[in-house]
Design a protein around this motif. Structure first.
Motif, PDB file in Angstrom:
ATOM      1  N   LEU A  86       0.797  -1.227   0.000  1.00  0.00           N
ATOM      2  CA  LEU A  86       0.000   0.000   0.000  1.00  0.00           C
ATOM      3  C   LEU A  86       0.836   1.287   0.000  1.00  0.00           C
ATOM      4  CD1 LEU A  86      -2.951   0.705  -0.234  1.00  0.00           C
ATOM      5  CD2 LEU A  86      -3.050   0.923   2.239  1.00  0.00           C
ATOM      6  N   PRO A  87       1.826   1.423   0.878  1.00  0.00           N
ATOM      7  CA  PRO A  87       2.622   2.666   0.846  1.00  0.00           C
ATOM      8  C   PRO A  87       3.283   2.883  -0.515  1.00  0.00           C
ATOM      9  CG  PRO A  87       3.101   1.388   2.819  1.00  0.00           C
ATOM     10  CD  PRO A  87       2.256   0.524   1.948  1.00  0.00           C
ATOM     11  N   SER A  88       3.842   1.825  -1.103  1.00  0.00           N
ATOM     12  CA  SER A  88       4.511   1.977  -2.397  1.00  0.00           C
ATOM     13  C   SER A  88       3.519   2.293  -3.500  1.00  0.00           C
ATOM     14  CB  SER A  88       5.264   0.702  -2.779  1.00  0.00           C
ATOM     15  OG  SER A  88       5.957   0.198  -1.693  1.00  0.00           O
ATOM     16  N   ILE A  89       2.315   1.713  -3.410  1.00  0.00           N
ATOM     17  CA  ILE A  89       1.301   1.987  -4.432  1.00  0.00           C
ATOM     18  C   ILE A  89       0.909   3.462  -4.391  1.00  0.00           C
ATOM     19  CG2 ILE A  89      -1.103   1.567  -5.111  1.00  0.00           C
ATOM     20  CD1 ILE A  89      -0.732  -1.337  -4.374  1.00  0.00           C
ATOM     21  N   ILE A  90       0.643   3.955  -3.185  1.00  0.00           N
ATOM     22  CA  ILE A  90       0.256   5.368  -3.057  1.00  0.00           C
ATOM     23  C   ILE A  90       1.401   6.257  -3.541  1.00  0.00           C
ATOM     24  CG2 ILE A  90      -0.451   7.188  -1.461  1.00  0.00           C
ATOM     25  CD1 ILE A  90      -2.593   5.201  -1.396  1.00  0.00           C
ATOM     26  N   ASN A  91       2.619   5.875  -3.199  1.00  0.00           N
ATOM     27  CA  ASN A  91       3.787   6.620  -3.651  1.00  0.00           C
ATOM     28  C   ASN A  91       3.826   6.682  -5.178  1.00  0.00           C
ATOM     29  OD1 ASN A  91       6.189   8.044  -3.173  1.00  0.00           O
ATOM     30  ND2 ASN A  91       7.369   6.196  -3.663  1.00  0.00           N
ATOM     31  N   GLN A  92       3.542   5.531  -5.809  1.00  0.00           N
ATOM     32  CA  GLN A  92       3.521   5.487  -7.275  1.00  0.00           C
ATOM     33  C   GLN A  92       2.399   6.375  -7.813  1.00  0.00           C
ATOM     34  OE1 GLN A  92       5.749   4.145  -9.405  1.00  0.00           O
ATOM     35  NE2 GLN A  92       4.522   5.196 -10.959  1.00  0.00           N
ATOM     36  N   PHE A  93       1.259   6.388  -7.125  1.00  0.00           N
ATOM     37  CA  PHE A  93       0.148   7.255  -7.532  1.00  0.00           C
ATOM     38  C   PHE A  93       0.606   8.714  -7.533  1.00  0.00           C
ATOM     39  CE2 PHE A  93      -3.890   4.559  -6.486  1.00  0.00           C
ATOM     40  CZ  PHE A  93      -3.395   3.553  -7.286  1.00  0.00           C
ATOM     41  N   ILE A  94       1.327   9.081  -6.488  1.00  0.00           N
ATOM     42  CA  ILE A  94       1.793  10.471  -6.382  1.00  0.00           C
ATOM     43  C   ILE A  94       2.784  10.793  -7.505  1.00  0.00           C
ATOM     44  CG2 ILE A  94       3.167  12.045  -4.953  1.00  0.00           C
ATOM     45  CD1 ILE A  94       1.802  10.698  -2.493  1.00  0.00           C
ATOM     46  N   ILE A  95       3.693   9.847  -7.760  1.00  0.00           N
ATOM     47  CA  ILE A  95       4.666  10.056  -8.841  1.00  0.00           C
ATOM     48  C   ILE A  95       3.932  10.203 -10.180  1.00  0.00           C
ATOM     49  CG2 ILE A  95       6.496   8.930 -10.186  1.00  0.00           C
ATOM     50  CD1 ILE A  95       7.445   7.678  -7.530  1.00  0.00           C
ATOM     51  N   ILE A 127      -3.147  15.586  -0.106  1.00  0.00           N
ATOM     52  CA  ILE A 127      -4.371  14.851   0.225  1.00  0.00           C
ATOM     53  C   ILE A 127      -4.139  13.352   0.047  1.00  0.00           C
ATOM     54  CG2 ILE A 127      -6.767  14.407  -0.485  1.00  0.00           C
ATOM     55  CD1 ILE A 127      -6.929  17.384  -1.279  1.00  0.00           C
ATOM     56  N   LEU A 128      -3.524  12.981  -1.079  1.00  0.00           N
ATOM     57  CA  LEU A 128      -3.262  11.561  -1.356  1.00  0.00           C
ATOM     58  C   LEU A 128      -2.448  10.905  -0.246  1.00  0.00           C
ATOM     59  CD1 LEU A 128      -2.386  10.839  -5.107  1.00  0.00           C
ATOM     60  CD2 LEU A 128      -3.973   9.606  -3.632  1.00  0.00           C
ATOM     61  N   SER A 129      -1.397  11.572   0.179  1.00  0.00           N
ATOM     62  CA  SER A 129      -0.547  10.914   1.182  1.00  0.00           C
ATOM     63  C   SER A 129      -1.226  10.853   2.541  1.00  0.00           C
ATOM     64  CB  SER A 129       0.839  11.556   1.267  1.00  0.00           C
ATOM     65  OG  SER A 129       0.723  12.923   1.512  1.00  0.00           O
ATOM     66  N   ARG A 130      -2.136  11.826   2.817  1.00  0.00           N
ATOM     67  CA  ARG A 130      -2.910  11.743   4.064  1.00  0.00           C
ATOM     68  C   ARG A 130      -3.852  10.543   4.022  1.00  0.00           C
ATOM     69  NH1 ARG A 130      -1.708  16.729   6.488  1.00  0.00           N
ATOM     70  NH2 ARG A 130       0.486  16.220   6.523  1.00  0.00           N
ATOM     71  N   VAL A 131      -4.524  10.406   2.879  1.00  0.00           N
ATOM     72  CA  VAL A 131      -5.432   9.259   2.701  1.00  0.00           C
ATOM     73  C   VAL A 131      -4.654   7.955   2.896  1.00  0.00           C
ATOM     74  CG1 VAL A 131      -6.830   7.989   1.008  1.00  0.00           C
ATOM     75  CG2 VAL A 131      -7.030  10.472   1.182  1.00  0.00           C
ATOM     76  N   ALA A 132      -3.429   7.927   2.359  1.00  0.00           N
ATOM     77  CA  ALA A 132      -2.606   6.723   2.472  1.00  0.00           C
ATOM     78  C   ALA A 132      -2.359   6.374   3.933  1.00  0.00           C
ATOM     79  CB  ALA A 132      -1.279   6.941   1.757  1.00  0.00           C
ATOM     80  N   LYS A 133      -2.054   7.405   4.746  1.00  0.00           N
ATOM     81  CA  LYS A 133      -1.785   7.154   6.169  1.00  0.00           C
ATOM     82  C   LYS A 133      -2.991   6.533   6.852  1.00  0.00           C
ATOM     83  CE  LYS A 133       2.288   9.153   7.321  1.00  0.00           C
ATOM     84  NZ  LYS A 133       2.552  10.434   6.604  1.00  0.00           N
ATOM     85  N   VAL A 134      -4.190   7.070   6.543  1.00  0.00           N
ATOM     86  CA  VAL A 134      -5.412   6.547   7.150  1.00  0.00           C
ATOM     87  C   VAL A 134      -5.624   5.100   6.721  1.00  0.00           C
ATOM     88  CG1 VAL A 134      -7.933   6.787   7.247  1.00  0.00           C
ATOM     89  CG2 VAL A 134      -6.476   8.831   7.287  1.00  0.00           C
TER      90      VAL A 134
END
Lengths: 227, 243
Positions: free
Chosen positions: A154-163, A211-218
């Motif tokens: 999940l963390p890497s996926i969200i990271n990829q989303f941000i990239i 916003i994306l990275s906050r959602v990721a934390k939750v």
């Protein structure tokens, strides 16, 4: 600061529609990238030599070339090559479609690696336990391995989303009317305000990424079980 | 009595490493066989060949009349009938205790959800853990995890149970509770093959004790024969070290 507010109010409509294009492009690309990533990620862990080679070639090509060049190849290269067959990007959604294809293929390769890593991080005994109960390989993957892999991925996926979201700015070179392209147009029309305009554009990216990275934390907290 | 497991001339190599050299063994229905021997002797590999978690290099492994190395058999179907318990439990951490026990019967359409739940609760009661049904594995002690793993394997109602060092990863004070469940299972007539370092358990529960070393079966017999009057030099020296 005042300039930024002025730019925002004066260009509110165009900026919002550019933001819409950026988000739409990101969502469409990530949707297909995820599908591509799951398929090629599964290829890599399948233990089948041919599938693994196919996935390796794809991933190496994407990772070994700049996204900008990939966009050029897909939009101009493919467009020109297939023109004799009557193909034109304009019949399939124009530069937006070419951009979506490029970004999907690009992010798909990185997603494949993330998914492979996630699956391999699940302890080997999990698959053995599932198989020893009589579950098939596919069922064991779906019910036992992937749900666990997803958590570590999940963390890497969200990271990829941000990239990928930020990468959409590159397709301004093929005139997709997203945020960065809008910035280009605005600076052309208002010489001398480059700083204010580009900071405004940057703020748009910054807000969505935050916003994306906050959602990721939750989400990360939500998917941890029994601890 | 019918042989549930027949193994002939089994060889297993990993690359250049010959782990099993020439294994011959039969296990009768309802028999409890304990495999003992030093680490690296091939006991666990042998056990894993029985349900084809390892593909054999040559020889014959027959379980319930099925040739396990045959590519055409329905391996999943046969495995439903062979429960396995692992040293490190391998419970599914994302599922509750109850879901761990019901997942196989439900997914394999052996039972409805309600039936599976009922069966699972009975099995959890049998291993003394019904009150933990809604807990996650991370909330259990090692001994509790292993008892759940046994219940999970039993949920498919297998004819044969394989145990791969089921107490080796446990704190000493938790070994007893797991062995107790296994004793009960043996008393119920389950066919069991147990790789173990628990000599007390082997002596008390096994119908037959098999001593393996260096990829061979060195000696086998009743617990009384193997522990009381070992014949082979290697058996004697091993037992002197562990007893």
């Amino acid at each position: 600061m005042m300039q930024i507010v002025e730019i925002l109010t004066k260009n509110f409509g165009p900026l919002m529609s550019a933001l819409g294009v950026t988000i739409k492009l990101t969502v469409v690309s990530l949707f297909f990238a995820t599908i591509i990533g799951v398929i090629f990620g599964m290829f890599k862990v399948s233990g089948k030599k041919l599938l693994k080679i196919i996935a390796d070639i794809y991933i190496d090509i994407i990772r070994g070339t700049p996204l900008m060049v990939q966009v050029m190849i897909i939009y101009y290269g493919i467009g020109q090559m297939l023109r004799p067959l009557g193909f034109s990007w304009n019949d399939y959604g124009g530069s937006f479609a070419a951009a979506a294809v490029s970004l999907s293929l690009n992010a798909g390769a990185y997603m494949a690696e993330i998914i492979r890593g996630g699956i391999e991080a699940v302890e080997k005994g999990q698959m053995e336990a599932a198989r020893s109960l009589g579950l098939s390989y596919g069922k064991s993957m779906r019910k036992i391995i992937l749900p666990q892999a997803f958590r570590t991925m999940l963390p890497s996926i969200i990271n990829q989303f941000i990239i990928s979201l930020k990468d959409t700015s590159l397709v301004s070179v093929i005139s997709v009317s997203e945020l960065t392209k809008r910035g280009n147009i605005m600076t052309a029309n208002a010489a001398g305000r480059a700083m204010a305009i580009w900071v405004t554009i940057a703020l748009f990216y910054l807000v969505i990424c935050t916003i994306l990275s906050r959602v990721a934390k939750v989400l990360e907290r939500k998917v941890s079980y029994g601890k | 009595m019918a042989s549930k497991i027949v193994v002939k001339n089994l060889k297993k190599t990993f690359g250049h490493l010959e782990v099993l050299k020439d294994i011959n063994m039969e296990v009768e229905e309802g028999e409890v066989v304990c495999l003992i021997g030093p680490s690296g002797s091939g006991k666990s590999t042998f056990l894993r060949c029985l349900n084809r978690l390892e593909n054999i290099t040559s020889g014959v492994v027959m379980v319930d009349g099925h040739m396990m190395s045959d590519k055409k058999i329905n391996l999943n179907k046969i495995r439903e009938n062979i429960g396995m318990v692992f040293q490190h439990f391998n419970l599914f951490p994302h599922l509750t205790v109850l879901e761990n026990v019901t997942i196989a019967p439900v997914e394999l359409k052996k039972m409805s959800k309600a039936e599976a739940k009922e069966t699972a609760m009975k099995l959890l009661a049998k291993v003394g853990l019904e009150e933990k049904a809604d807990a996650y594995p991370a909330q259990l002690s090692g001994g509790q995890k292993q008892r759940v793993a046994i219940a999970r394997a039993l949920a498919m109602n297998p004819d044969i149970m394989l145990f791969d060092e089921p107490t080796s990863a446990l704190d000493p004070e938790m070994v007893g509770e797991v062995l107790e469940v296994m004793k009960q299972l043996a008393a119920d007539g389950m066919t069991m093959v147990v790789v173990t370092h628990e000599m007390g358990f082997a002596r008390e529960v096994a119908d037959r004790v098999v001593f393996m070393d260096g990829g061979y079966i060195v000696e086998e017999g009743t617990p009384e024969e193997v522990f009381g009057h070992p014949k082979e030099e290697r058996t004697i020296s091993f037992l002197n070290k562990v007893l």
